[in-house]
Design a protein around this motif. Sequence first.
Motif, short mmCIF file in Angstrom:
data_model
loop_
_atom_site.label_atom_id
_atom_site.label_comp_id
_atom_site.label_asym_id
_atom_site.label_seq_id
_atom_site.Cartn_x
_atom_site.Cartn_y
_atom_site.Cartn_z
N UNK A 41 25.79 -16.93 -2.81
CA UNK A 41 24.84 -16.15 -2.03
C UNK A 41 25.16 -16.20 -0.54
N UNK A 42 24.76 -15.13 0.16
CA UNK A 42 24.93 -15.08 1.61
C UNK A 42 23.83 -14.20 2.21
N UNK A 43 23.55 -14.45 3.48
CA UNK A 43 22.59 -13.65 4.24
C UNK A 43 23.34 -12.83 5.28
N UNK A 44 22.97 -11.54 5.40
CA UNK A 44 23.59 -10.66 6.38
C UNK A 44 22.59 -10.39 7.50
N UNK A 45 23.08 -10.50 8.73
CA UNK A 45 22.26 -10.20 9.89
C UNK A 45 23.00 -9.22 10.80
N UNK A 46 22.25 -8.29 11.38
CA UNK A 46 22.84 -7.32 12.28
C UNK A 46 21.88 -6.18 12.53
N UNK A 47 22.25 -5.32 13.43
CA UNK A 47 21.35 -4.28 13.93
C UNK A 47 20.95 -3.25 12.89
N UNK A 48 21.91 -2.75 12.13
CA UNK A 48 21.68 -1.59 11.25
C UNK A 48 21.89 -1.97 9.79
N UNK A 49 20.79 -2.04 9.03
CA UNK A 49 20.89 -2.42 7.63
C UNK A 49 21.68 -1.40 6.80
N UNK A 50 21.85 -0.20 7.31
CA UNK A 50 22.59 0.82 6.57
C UNK A 50 24.06 0.46 6.40
N UNK A 51 24.55 -0.46 7.23
CA UNK A 51 25.97 -0.82 7.13
C UNK A 51 26.15 -2.18 6.42
N UNK A 52 25.08 -2.79 5.99
CA UNK A 52 25.18 -4.10 5.35
C UNK A 52 26.09 -4.06 4.12
N UNK A 53 25.97 -3.01 3.32
CA UNK A 53 26.77 -2.94 2.09
C UNK A 53 28.26 -2.90 2.42
N UNK A 54 28.62 -2.17 3.46
CA UNK A 54 30.03 -2.09 3.85
C UNK A 54 30.53 -3.42 4.39
N UNK A 55 29.69 -4.11 5.14
CA UNK A 55 30.06 -5.43 5.66
C UNK A 55 30.21 -6.42 4.50
N UNK A 56 29.29 -6.36 3.54
CA UNK A 56 29.37 -7.24 2.37
C UNK A 56 30.66 -7.00 1.60
#
Length: 204
Positions: A41-56
């Motif tokens: 498991x991991x937690x993603x943090x950043x300004x725009x949640x719309x890009x979380x999937x691409x970062x993951x």
Amino acid sequence: MEIQRIDTYEDSRFSQTVLHQHGCFLADGKPYEVEVISDHEATIRGENQMVYAAVAEEFRFYTPHITRFYDRDGKIVKKYPPVQVLTLRLEQIQPSQFFVDADKIEAVRSFIHTPQDIIIQVLPNKDRFISLDGHTRLYYAVMKGWKYVRAVAVPSDDWTYKFVSEAQKRGIYVPNDMTLVSHAEYEEKWDRFCNDLFAGDRIE
């Protein structure tokens, strides 16, 4: 979208914990952190949640065993099917690298506390496994006297066998055979080797 992984351990835009984990990215110039919180498991943090999937997706190139990603509120933003995690003895693992960076050893000390914390990518090869990444963590296991680590089997390309051949020419068959060097020496020796190999130069 352009996603860039941050490979340094000093960057004021990110937390030191995540810098040590190599979980820092820039997505179109904006900072995003992926902090590992368990072995899957991991937690993603950043300004725009719309890009979380691409970062993951980018993060999983380096850590395919992480299959569940959450936002800062604990909501799942991306999940993948579970992967099989192997337990391997160190002597089963053939390194594809020669040197270990002393600065990276200091970084992994901050989040590697037991053999179970080490999960690397490997390529099955006859009755052994080639390490595709995680050489710093492997050498840290040697330093700690641990006998095994965990791993995920993944495919690779033919370049892997060239690196293994060069490692074996240097007498490197198990993680203990690698050499610990300073950060400056690591960059000079390893970068020069990689540049020469990919350029097709003869390797001495």
